[in-house]
Design a protein around this motif. Structure first.
Motif, PDB file in Angstrom:
ATOM      1  N   LEU A 125       1.349   3.126 -11.041  1.00  0.00           N
ATOM      2  CA  LEU A 125       1.171   3.989  -9.901  1.00  0.00           C
ATOM      3  C   LEU A 125       0.826   5.116 -10.468  1.00  0.00           C
ATOM      4  O   LEU A 125       1.483   5.747 -11.564  1.00  0.00           O
ATOM      5  N   SER A 126       0.019   6.256  -9.741  1.00  0.00           N
ATOM      6  CA  SER A 126      -0.115   7.716 -10.015  1.00  0.00           C
ATOM      7  C   SER A 126       1.150   8.423  -9.673  1.00  0.00           C
ATOM      8  O   SER A 126       2.005   7.968  -8.873  1.00  0.00           O
ATOM      9  N   GLY A 127       0.977   9.666 -10.138  1.00  0.00           N
ATOM     10  CA  GLY A 127       2.403  10.533  -9.788  1.00  0.00           C
ATOM     11  C   GLY A 127       2.705  10.564  -8.536  1.00  0.00           C
ATOM     12  O   GLY A 127       3.769  10.389  -7.937  1.00  0.00           O
ATOM     13  N   GLY A 128       1.547  10.929  -7.717  1.00  0.00           N
ATOM     14  CA  GLY A 128       1.741  11.063  -6.138  1.00  0.00           C
ATOM     15  C   GLY A 128       2.280   9.803  -5.605  1.00  0.00           C
ATOM     16  O   GLY A 128       2.884   9.746  -4.473  1.00  0.00           O
ATOM     17  N   GLU A 129       1.720   8.762  -5.913  1.00  0.00           N
ATOM     18  CA  GLU A 129       1.837   7.442  -5.200  1.00  0.00           C
ATOM     19  C   GLU A 129       3.362   7.044  -5.434  1.00  0.00           C
ATOM     20  O   GLU A 129       4.184   6.738  -4.394  1.00  0.00           O
ATOM     21  N   ARG A 130       4.019   7.284  -6.836  1.00  0.00           N
ATOM     22  CA  ARG A 130       5.082   7.102  -6.898  1.00  0.00           C
ATOM     23  C   ARG A 130       6.217   7.868  -5.993  1.00  0.00           C
ATOM     24  O   ARG A 130       7.047   7.470  -5.403  1.00  0.00           O
ATOM     25  N   GLN A 131       5.680   9.039  -5.764  1.00  0.00           N
ATOM     26  CA  GLN A 131       6.596  10.015  -4.977  1.00  0.00           C
ATOM     27  C   GLN A 131       6.490   9.596  -3.441  1.00  0.00           C
ATOM     28  O   GLN A 131       7.429   9.612  -2.723  1.00  0.00           O
ATOM     29  N   ARG A 132       5.541   9.066  -3.031  1.00  0.00           N
ATOM     30  CA  ARG A 132       5.300   8.568  -1.563  1.00  0.00           C
ATOM     31  C   ARG A 132       6.254   7.399  -1.673  1.00  0.00           C
ATOM     32  O   ARG A 132       7.141   7.159  -0.359  1.00  0.00           O
ATOM     33  N   VAL A 133       6.176   6.483  -2.378  1.00  0.00           N
ATOM     34  CA  VAL A 133       7.050   5.420  -2.465  1.00  0.00           C
ATOM     35  C   VAL A 133       8.553   5.754  -2.138  1.00  0.00           C
ATOM     36  O   VAL A 133       9.341   5.068  -1.448  1.00  0.00           O
ATOM     37  N   ALA A 134       9.054   6.726  -3.134  1.00  0.00           N
ATOM     38  CA  ALA A 134      10.414   7.070  -3.215  1.00  0.00           C
ATOM     39  C   ALA A 134      10.661   7.721  -1.663  1.00  0.00           C
ATOM     40  O   ALA A 134      11.789   7.498  -1.422  1.00  0.00           O
ATOM     41  N   LEU A 135       9.695   8.411  -1.138  1.00  0.00           N
ATOM     42  CA  LEU A 135      10.246   9.028   0.103  1.00  0.00           C
ATOM     43  C   LEU A 135      10.111   7.783   1.092  1.00  0.00           C
ATOM     44  O   LEU A 135      11.261   7.724   1.636  1.00  0.00           O
ATOM     45  N   GLY A 136       9.472   6.659   0.942  1.00  0.00           N
ATOM     46  CA  GLY A 136       9.492   5.709   1.850  1.00  0.00           C
ATOM     47  C   GLY A 136      10.754   4.961   1.722  1.00  0.00           C
ATOM     48  O   GLY A 136      11.278   4.529   2.827  1.00  0.00           O
ATOM     49  N   ARG A 137      11.081   4.742   0.441  1.00  0.00           N
ATOM     50  CA  ARG A 137      12.433   4.252   0.073  1.00  0.00           C
ATOM     51  C   ARG A 137      13.744   4.685   0.657  1.00  0.00           C
ATOM     52  O   ARG A 137      14.396   3.936   1.415  1.00  0.00           O
ATOM     53  N   ALA A 138      13.573   6.041   0.477  1.00  0.00           N
ATOM     54  CA  ALA A 138      14.733   6.845   1.107  1.00  0.00           C
ATOM     55  C   ALA A 138      14.759   6.423   2.692  1.00  0.00           C
ATOM     56  O   ALA A 138      15.700   6.335   3.359  1.00  0.00           O
ATOM     57  N   LEU A 139      13.787   6.862   3.089  1.00  0.00           N
ATOM     58  CA  LEU A 139      13.561   6.752   4.796  1.00  0.00           C
ATOM     59  C   LEU A 139      13.909   5.526   5.333  1.00  0.00           C
ATOM     60  O   LEU A 139      14.661   5.213   6.304  1.00  0.00           O
ATOM     61  N   MET A 140      13.517   4.335   4.704  1.00  0.00           N
ATOM     62  CA  MET A 140      13.864   2.959   5.098  1.00  0.00           C
ATOM     63  C   MET A 140      15.221   2.599   4.874  1.00  0.00           C
ATOM     64  O   MET A 140      15.648   1.623   5.491  1.00  0.00           O
ATOM     65  N   SER A 141      16.188   3.373   4.114  1.00  0.00           N
ATOM     66  CA  SER A 141      17.390   3.077   4.307  1.00  0.00           C
ATOM     67  C   SER A 141      18.301   3.678   5.413  1.00  0.00           C
ATOM     68  O   SER A 141      19.406   3.361   5.475  1.00  0.00           O
TER      69      SER A 141
END
Ligand SMILES: Nc1ncnc2c1ncn2[C@@H]1O[C@H](COP(=O)(O)OP(=O)(O)OP(=O)(O)O)[C@@H](O)[C@H]1O
Ligand SMILES: Nc1ncnc2c1ncn2[C@@H]1O[C@H](COP(=O)(O)OP(=O)(O)OP(=O)(O)O)[C@@H](O)[C@H]1O
Ligand SMILES: [Mg+2]
Ligand SMILES: [Mg+2]
Lengths: 231, 353, 220, 353, 231
Positions: free
Chosen positions: B124-140
């Motif tokens: 993943l690119s830098g921005g893609e990674r950050q979006r996934v991290a955001l999604g992961r936190a939200l989904m918890s």
């Protein structure tokens, strides 16, 4: 191929494989646990545990075997208990050979796994913790997958060591054909007999091939794991 | 509500902060190395302060005196780390669902993660990674959300897409969000409360409109970033021109774009640098918004600028003009002037839900 | 004892249904003392048998020799016979060493020490020894030319083509080399039969075939 | 000069870019995942393109056809990674001097690293790390500088401090700088050339003033980020007011602050959203700059905005107004109008050396 | 304390320490190099080298000792060469014991170090490369410091193994008091005599203490290194 080895040799080969495999698989979970404890926990007896784990490496195998005999023999404290309660005898059984091999391989496995654990970024475990994962789940889903290459390395090292173990095994469980006579003790025995060299050579080659096979499988697995982890 | 009061030594650095974050977004703003991440780590339970207390709603997360110190897993925080910290051995999909699958479909859609689900973080690119991290936190489904510069690695269009989602999130779930950022327009758009930290201490703290429209806050924020935040209501839509009319106590403002339904409340940041003052009501110019205002303060900065506090109805505005203009126009406290606000100058990132 | 592997394996096959395990005498004695499920022990060392008797691990009435052996000096295959005195050994040895079993531990080493003492060679040869943990290793050292001479059992010398016997120690220079057999405390009845088989003509023949000598004293 | 023409497959992603970066700063602009980092990696020699050629000055770094592929160490690139990649076992000082000590004192001073020298990377904040990484690359005295969003993690004041240094660097050393960024004001301020990539391809490419002032570039950049870039000369300084007068072919512009000496060339970005148009010359307003301009283009966007191309002297400007204004004012190509530019709206980050 | 051991035992203790230390230090650079090659290079004989390195682990020590004798003995190809050219004899010398111990310890050291190398972020080495550092310099200044904990672990493992090595050593160089009789061979000898147990126990304790000491020093060093690296 079948002609190459006599029945006693075949028995030794199969036994060695079984003993090494059982020793390795049996010791692995404990090795992972001990490695984790040594890598991550701070507690009073830590250095002692560390030393204890390394003991079989430092002592001459004969001593380890002798200690095993004293502790796990029919008359030993643990051996008597096992026999009285579970009816299990280790001494002079292949299970005893596996125990000896496991104990000799243990320090190698722990070291390899521990190194891998120490290389895991604690930040990832922190992240898992904030996501609500219990310590157990973090271990199972984050730490363990990340240390798999190390666990594999430890397993192979342990398997190879178990395959080559001789001194402790022969002292603890003797070299009973079909029961406890593994490849190394068969080699030892053959060395005592006139004209044993060709058979020795054959068994040495078998050892080497088995170990190489294990190595290659582990390398291949490690590469697959590494690819999965995206290294 | 999140109450924080902690002291902690980190090497040579001393952290000593106390503030309250009400439901909604509390932005933590401060320069590099001021201690923002350290505060967030303490809330998450990833570091142990030497003293103090952290309470969310009525649950005590940490209290040195009472020897309470919940482990991170029992704090139910969603933490978006400054470095994404994705699990390298899991696919994006498994990363996302690691902490739960709360509102999964919407999170995946809004963050544009659909195409990434089968991928691994390493690709993943830098921005893609950050979006996934955001999604992961939200989904918890956390009870507090901690975001440490979650959008710094994102490009403007993607940011603009995600911000409204965060705004909706803020309004939908009544949980406190701690949001570390050094982008004032993000802060203005999302935050209800603003905490400015410097060298480990809180130097300003309060409702975001308040802090941002204080003329004396200009040097703290950087001249470019100062500006008032006002609450407005959607009063009308000019469909042919694609404009939305927002009403507030000081009058009406026309902005390009359409946001909210009639009657919706809309938060608006009006950057100080984008306000032009005029003694007379100008005619024949492209700026659509001309508001009568009263000068309430004139604050001379260190540089060539003058921060001008304005009152429009009951709301406060802030303008920044050059000293030359202030002199030429003879600006003075109490004077009635016109504030000219260009409709396109208030960009989409300055409008929040 | 490990050196008995060859004849015992053959005898076991002949007798049928016998499992042979071998190892150093000390190791085996300890195993028996600690409850090894063995019915019959054959040791190359009388001392260890005495330990077992004292510990009550074997039936004293079953003890008896099954074979004996000679102690020999070996050298490389092309070496001439050596006279067992200082000059003879010294010449053959050069600056090399004599490979032998551990003189305090391994039976072959213990016998070697006795022989050297009684021949008056110990003083000079004690620090020219290279002591190893089993006779076979001593043999290998000589076979690989690492040590010019070695002291092993006559039976061992047969094992390798790379060595030849260059001298035989006189029978009186050391304790008789006795292979002692005994039934263990819990031996099954068939074990007594096998013990008798060992003492019988078949046993004799097998031991002789492997180069062993008949027992020094026979069981009555 | 750096010439790049490469093709490379990365998983599902296909990179196929070709452009030339002259001395000075070439900005690579594009959304998250568009392939910016991949391009930079290829130039650094950290990944091998499947085909193509990379030439710096007259040195061939990579040529698939000729089987030339210099290892990274022989390419003399200074690479500031998106993730700082500091050596964790070295102090900041040793990290800095790892590749050399070129211009050490100045680098340390400008980047504010003096206090960090004895520290280890583990104790640094995100922004501190990035500054050290930047310093490390600069001190290796490279023949190309590659910067992958080097300032994304920095706060505005620190950014504002570092940008002039980068500008000086650009002018002092005649080396190409590839600068990945998603911040147009950074780009406008530093870049001489702008390359916009999207989905692995170059979609716009040329001198930065050119690309940014194309009305059709507005959607590529995001409406907020469009704006013209003009070259001006320092024509005077109004000391009492702290203003600098800049002359360009279309007239004079007064800006707060002092930059450069008399006669120095100064690059100025005038964001389209900050330009107000007026049919008549307004009076009595706080905006200091009123320039007579001619409308050269009217580009209707998808939204409510209209991009208005302007000619001021020989220079091009860009304004963005609402459709409503455009209609009310009856704007048409060829019309003579006045552009009102607020002095404080052109922030310090829009002014480059 | 001095009374506890006879001169022969003291000699064995000192000799063991010397042999283990020399074996470990001598093998370490080669182990690091081999580990690096195995971890980072892809070349045709890679699996073969890997297997060869592990051989001493799999084979019964007696066989390894015998192979040493064949290769490094006076008449062995390498042994003869060493003697003819350098006048070096390994036979019945402590140097030979060190060689045997080193070879037995080698696979353990390589494994530990290799794991550490595989855990190093290649991104850091990339960064060093763009800063103009040669491969050698990258290794010395980036890779090596980062793998130091692994190297330490390998060194201790190797030292412990060398301390406990018995089978290969006695087969290769016998057990000559003061020359090649290390603690394990002394223990072995004592175990073979009835009533040797007290002396065995004393020597076992010495082994354990030595190994524990080495472990503790290495843990302490590893912690220091880890602190330096900021983990
Ligand atoms: N474990 C530590 N040891 C020593 N110093 C530390 C440690 N952790 C943080 N610091 C220091 O504390 C200060 C605050 O760090 P922190 O990461 O909280 O900053 P920040 O505000 O998040 O900065 P940024 O915006 O750059 O991320 C910094 O100067 C940092 O160097
Ligand atoms: N090794 C790889 N394997 C598979 N896909 C890859 C690999 N490297 C990059 N990609 C993909 O290539 C695309 C471009 O990645 P790159 O890192 O160049 O993006 P970027 O423009 O730098 O984005 P950002 O601004 O988010 O850093 C992304 O979609 C990424 O997922
Ligand atoms: Mg931070
Ligand atoms: Mg990138």
């Amino acid at each position: 191929m079948t002609d190459m080895f006599g029945p006693a040799e075949w028995a030794a080969i199969w036994l060695s494989l079984r003993v090494a495999l059982v020793a390795m698989l049996g010791a692995l979970p404990l090795a992972v646990w001990v490695a984790f404890v040594l890598a991550r926990k701070v507690f009073p007896g830590r250095q002692l545990l560390n030393g204890l784990v390394h003991l079989p490496l430092v002592l001459p195998p004969v001593v380890t075997g002798y200690l095993l005999l004293v502790v796990f023999g029919r008359q030993g404290p643990v051996g008597a208990l096992l026999y009285d309660i579970f009816g299990i005898t280790l001494a002079f059984r292949w299970t005893g050979a596996a125990l000896a091999a496991a104990i000799m391989a243990f320090p190698l496995m722990v070291r390899a796994i521990r190194l891998a654990i120490e290389a895991v970024d604690p930040g990832l475990e922190d992240a898992a913790a904030t996501l609500g994962a219990s310590k157990r789940r973090i271990f199972a889903t984050v730490t363990l997958p990340l240390i798999l290459p190390g666990v594999l390395a430890g397993a192979v090292l342990g398997f190879a060591k178990a395959l080559g173990e001789f001194g402790a095994t022969i002292t603890f469980v003797a070299a009973i054909p079909g029961q406890t006579q593994t490849i190394p003790s068969a080699i030892y025995g053959l060395l005592q007999v006139p004209g044993g060299e060709p058979a020795v050579l054959r068994l040495v080659i078998v050892s080497v091939v088995l170990a190489m096979g294990a190595l290659m499988i582990s390398e291949w697995l490690a590469r697959r794991v590494a690819r999965r982890v995206g290294r | 509500m999140l109450q924080i009061a902690i002291q902690q030594r980190l090497g040579d650095f001393a952290l000593d902060v106390a503030f309250t974050a009400p439901a909604g977004v509390t932005a933590i703003f401060g320069r590099s190395g001021s201690g923002k991440t350290s505060v967030v780590n303490a809330v998450a339970g990833l570091s142990d302060p030497d003293a103090g207390r952290i309470v969310v709603a009525d649950q005590v997360l940490f209290d040195r005196a009472q020897r309470i110190n919940l482990p991170p897993q029992r704090r139910r925080v969603g933490y978006v780390f400054q470095d994404a910290r994705l699990f390298p051995h899991m696919t994006v999909a498994r990363n996302l669902s690691y902490g739960g699958s709360h509102d999964a479909a919407r999170v995946i859609e809004v963050l544009g993660l659909g195409d990434l689900l089968g991928r691994r973080p390493a690709g993943l690119s830098g921005g893609e990674r950050q979006r996934v991290a955001l999604g992961r936190a939200l989904m918890s489904n956390p009870q507090i959300l901690l975001m440490d510069e979650p959008l710094a690695a994102l490009d403007a269009p993607r940011k603009a897409e995600i911000l409204p989602y965060l705004a909706r999130l803020r309004d939908a779930v009544q949980i406190p969000i701690l949001y570390v950022s050094h982008d004032v327009s993000e802060v203005a758009r999302l935050a209800t409360t603003l905490v400015i930290v410097d060298a480990g201490r809180v130097v300003a703290n309060g409702p975001v409109g308040d802090v941002l429209s204080r003329p004396e806050a200009v040097p703290l924020l950087g001249v470019r970033d100062a500006g008032a935040v006002i609450m407005t209501k959607v009063a009308g839509r000019l469909l042919d021109d694609g404009l939305t009319e927002l009403a507030f106590s000081g009058g009406r403002i026309l902005l390009p774009g359409s946001f909210g339904k009639l009657g919706d409340r809309v938060r608006l940041r009006i950057p100080a640098q984008d306000v032009i003052l005029s003694r007379t009501a100008p005619t024949g110019i492209s700026a659509l918004n001309i508001l009568p205002v009263t000068i309430t303060a004139l604050e001379q900065g260190r540089g060539p600028g003058v921060a001008v506090g304005l009152r429009a109805g009951n709301d406060k505005l802030l303008a920044r003009v050059t000293r030359r203009s202030a002199t030429r126009m003879g600006l003075a406290v109490g004077q009635q002037v016109y504030a000219i606000i260009k409709a396109t100058a208030v960009g989409p990132e300055d409008v929040g839900g | 004892a490990a050196s008995l592997k060859e004849p015992l394996d053959a005898l076991a096959v002949e007798f049928g249904d016998v499992v042979v395990s071998y190892g150093g005498s000390g190791t085996m004695a300890r195993q028996v003392a600690l409850g090894a499920p063995a019915d019959l022990v054959v040791l190359a060392n009388v001392d260890w048998m005495n330990v077992l008797v004292d510990g009550g691990h074997v039936r004293p009435d079953s003890i008896g020799d099954v074979a004996s052996n000679d102690l020999v000096m070996i050298g490389a295959a092309n070496m001439a016979d050596v006279v067992l005195d200082i000059a003879g050994i010294g010449a053959a040895l050069g600056d090399g060493r004599i490979a032998a079993g551990l003189t305090e531990a391994v039976p072959a080493g213990i016998y070697a020490k006795q022989a050297l003492i009684s021949l008056g060679l110990w003083e000079d040869m004690a620090d020219r020894l290279a002591e190893v943990d089993n006779v076979r290793a001593a043999l290998a050292l000589v076979a690989r030319g690492q040590a010019p001479l070695g002291i092993v059992y006559a039976t061992d010398a047969r094992v390798s083509d790379g060595v030849r016997v260059v001298a035989t120690f006189p029978g009186g220079s050391h304790q008789p080399i006795r292979y002692v057999a005994a039934l263990t405390r819990g031996a099954v009845p068939e074990a007594a039969a096998f013990l008798a088989f060992l003492h019988g003509p078949a046993g004799r023949a097998a031991f002789a075939g492997a180069g062993f000598l008949p027992p020094v004293d026979s069981v009555e």
